[in-house]
Design an enzyme around this catalytic site. Structure first.
Site, mmCIF file in Angstrom:
data_model
loop_
_atom_site.group_PDB
_atom_site.id
_atom_site.type_symbol
_atom_site.label_atom_id
_atom_site.label_comp_id
_atom_site.label_asym_id
_atom_site.label_seq_id
_atom_site.Cartn_x
_atom_site.Cartn_y
_atom_site.Cartn_z
ATOM 1 N N HIS A 93 21.420 -26.720 9.821
ATOM 2 C CA HIS A 93 20.395 -27.767 9.975
ATOM 3 C C HIS A 93 20.514 -28.736 8.794
ATOM 4 C CE1 HIS A 93 16.467 -29.694 10.185
ATOM 5 N NE2 HIS A 93 16.400 -29.283 11.431
ATOM 6 N N GLU A 95 18.402 -29.993 6.922
ATOM 7 C CA GLU A 95 17.586 -29.631 5.746
ATOM 8 C C GLU A 95 18.304 -28.568 4.916
ATOM 9 O OE1 GLU A 95 14.010 -28.764 7.937
ATOM 10 O OE2 GLU A 95 13.799 -30.890 8.395
HETATM 11 C C1 PEP Z 1 14.206 -30.412 13.721
HETATM 12 O O1 PEP Z 1 13.500 -29.630 13.119
HETATM 13 O O2 PEP Z 1 15.387 -30.111 13.947
HETATM 14 C C2 PEP Z 1 13.630 -31.673 14.186
HETATM 15 C C3 PEP Z 1 14.338 -32.441 14.954
HETATM 16 O O3 PEP Z 1 12.356 -31.972 13.770
HETATM 17 P P1 PEP Z 1 11.351 -33.070 14.406
HETATM 18 O O4 PEP Z 1 11.312 -32.798 15.889
HETATM 19 O O5 PEP Z 1 10.037 -32.808 13.748
HETATM 20 O O6 PEP Z 1 11.917 -34.412 14.115
#
Ligand code: PEP
Length: 246
Positions: A93, A95
């Site tokens: 991901h 993050e």
């Molecule tokens: C995610 O967590 O991968 C994401 C896309 O978050 P959001 O839907 O809040 O943008």
């Protein structure tokens, strides 16, 4: 042919008791045309697994280590996830790439380990705003595909999920237009095809980035979008239900 996968990524949200309450409120959601999934914090996995008994909703984790065990303080082994009955795991991901130094090389090790152990990986790829504005989206994504998904076994590709998540659209309320998302997803499939050939048709490629009940229908109407990876909106019962039943 490819069943859409609508996956909630809870990120670092919900205590164990909050998780159980939430699962009890969503466990009866059913749409035979869609696979529903919740990727919950490690601490909630065991109890969520129990609460999901009899439900169509599947269970996923948000990360894992690439080694089976060893001196990795604070990490979670793929064997531990398998033991709980986790079916999917999010890998790479943005993050995790940004805050925990995950690279295409660690992504590759984790993806291979997930297949070895029998957990389906959801591999995240996507460009930053700067990369999109300087027309480097395809270059960035090609590299993530070539290095992160290197040397996989062809027979594993049917269980691979890729999430195209433009970093500038995650948690910002900004969504890529459905055409931008569809075009980039087509590019991802072409990149995969140039490595693995026609078996790439079996890979599901989701869109992620501020997906919500208001835009899911439009996104899912596009030819190449096979589902969504959803953060914020997956934490609310009514929104999650609307997403599954788009
Ligand atoms: C995610 O967590 O991968 C994401 C896309 O978050 P959001 O839907 O809040 O943008």
């Amino acid at each position: 042919m490819r069943k859409p996968l609508i996956a909630g990524n809870w990120k670092m949200n919900k205590t164990v008791s909050e998780s159980i309450d939430f699962i009890n409120s969503i466990k009866d959601i059913k749409n035979d045309c869609v696979e529903g999934l919740v990727c919950v914090p490690y601490t909630s996995l065991t109890e969520v697994k129990k609460s999901l008994e009899g439900s169509d909703i599947k269970l996923g984790a948000q990360n894992m280590h690439y080694e089976d065990n060893g001196a990795y303080t604070g990490e979670i082994s793929p064997l531990m996830l398998k033991d709980i009955g986790v079916e999917y795991v999010i890998i790479g991901h943005s993050e995790r790439r940004e805050y925990y130094n995950e690279t295409d090389q660690t992504v590759n090790k984790k993806v291979k380990k997930a297949f070895e152990i029998g957990i389906k990986p959801i591999v995240c790829v996507g460009e930053s705003l700067e990369e999109r504005e300087s027309k480097k989206t395809e270059e960035k994504i090609k590299k993530q595909i070539e290095e992160g998904l290197k040397d996989l076994k062809e027979e594993d590709l049917k269980d691979l999920v890729i999430a195209y998540e433009p970093i500038w659209a995650i948690g910002t309320g900004k969504t890529a237009t459905s055409d931008q998302a569809n075009d980039t997803i087509k590019f991802i499939r072409e990149s995969l095809k140039s490595i693995y050939g026609d078996v790439s048709e079996k890979v599901r490629i989701q869109y992620g980035g501020s997906v919500k009940p208001e835009n899911i229908k439009e996104l899912m109407s596009k030819s190449d979008i096979d589902g969504a990876l959803v953060g914020g909106a997956s934490l609310k019962k009514d929104d999650f239900e609307a997403l599954i039943n788009y």
